[in-house]
Design a protein around this motif. Sequence first.
Motif, PDB file in Angstrom:
ATOM      1  N   GLU A  53       2.100   1.826  -3.293  1.00 40.33           N
ATOM      2  CA  GLU A  53       1.760   2.577  -4.026  1.00 40.33           C
ATOM      3  C   GLU A  53       0.800   3.819  -4.138  1.00 40.33           C
ATOM      4  O   GLU A  53       1.031   4.898  -5.199  1.00 40.33           O
ATOM      5  CB  GLU A  53       0.226   1.837  -4.304  1.00 40.33           C
ATOM      6  N   LEU A  60      -5.737   1.910   2.767  1.00 42.14           N
ATOM      7  CA  LEU A  60      -5.860   1.203   1.284  1.00 42.14           C
ATOM      8  C   LEU A  60      -5.584  -0.387   2.054  1.00 42.14           C
ATOM      9  O   LEU A  60      -5.822  -1.569   1.703  1.00 42.14           O
ATOM     10  CB  LEU A  60      -3.990   0.818   0.876  1.00 42.14           C
ATOM     11  N   SER A  61      -4.615  -0.505   2.840  1.00 39.93           N
ATOM     12  CA  SER A  61      -4.614  -1.636   3.994  1.00 39.93           C
ATOM     13  C   SER A  61      -5.710  -1.832   5.068  1.00 39.93           C
ATOM     14  O   SER A  61      -5.875  -2.886   5.851  1.00 39.93           O
ATOM     15  CB  SER A  61      -3.296  -1.204   4.811  1.00 39.93           C
ATOM     16  N   SER A 113      -2.428   4.757   3.128  1.00 40.38           N
ATOM     17  CA  SER A 113      -1.352   3.216   3.046  1.00 40.38           C
ATOM     18  C   SER A 113      -2.395   2.633   4.290  1.00 40.38           C
ATOM     19  O   SER A 113      -2.639   1.491   3.550  1.00 40.38           O
ATOM     20  CB  SER A 113       0.343   4.095   3.665  1.00 40.38           C
ATOM     21  N   SER A 117       0.881  -1.686  -0.337  1.00 41.25           N
ATOM     22  CA  SER A 117       0.416  -0.033   0.033  1.00 41.25           C
ATOM     23  C   SER A 117       0.460   0.832   0.287  1.00 41.25           C
ATOM     24  O   SER A 117       0.224   2.165  -0.905  1.00 41.25           O
ATOM     25  CB  SER A 117      -1.225   0.271   1.133  1.00 41.25           C
TER      26      SER A 117
END
Length: 238
Positions: A49, A83-84, A80, A46
């Motif tokens: 990205e 996204l996780s 981050s 994450s």
Amino acid sequence: AMLRLRLLTWDVKDTLLRLRQPVGQSYAAEARAQGLQVQPEALGRSFREVYGAQSRRYPNYGHGQGLSSRQWWLDVVKQSFRLSGVQDEAALTKLAEKLYRDYCSRDNWEMLPGAAETLSRCRQLGFRMGVVSNFDSRLETILSQCNLRHHFEFVLTSEAAGFAKPDGRIFEQALRLGGARPEQAAHIGDDYSRDYRAARAAGMHSFLLRAAGQGEGPEVPPEHVLPTLSHLLARIEK
């Protein structure tokens, strides 16, 4: 041929200092400390990205787009974790602010082999020294915490300069700060395009730190390659 060098400029991350552990592991450990279970591998993916997207959308920490580097980083950390799978906004804010501070501390950084000795020796030889790094304003603190700041006459970050390597203007600023002409200066870094090629395009000498087994990059004359930092002295001894 003898290099008539007066000034050495240095990249920092993965040249002088490196992270002690991958970002995903550090982030996951901080989440655990706050009672959240997040997989380090997922967080690492994450982060890569999000960091990539943020860097493309807001280059150089949003300089010139109204963002502070602090806000830039808080956004990266929160996104981050989102996204996780972490959705709790209060937890995200707490995590982001704690991690932003933590990366100033020496706990997260270690010196590369030969860094301290090479910097000390270069100063003893009378070179002027400065840092040229694509980094935010925390770099001064990190260098002080890791007991490296005293080696340098100046620390020029891309945030302060307003330009990031490979833009030649950051090297021009460094040459002014170091009081040297390009041919009297050499830059040391680990990135082929941002460090080695960019410094040479600015008229400087440069050396590429490229550990054995790092895979084949573009061709660089062997006398410009440093298998370790300790190899630098043989290349520049006056």
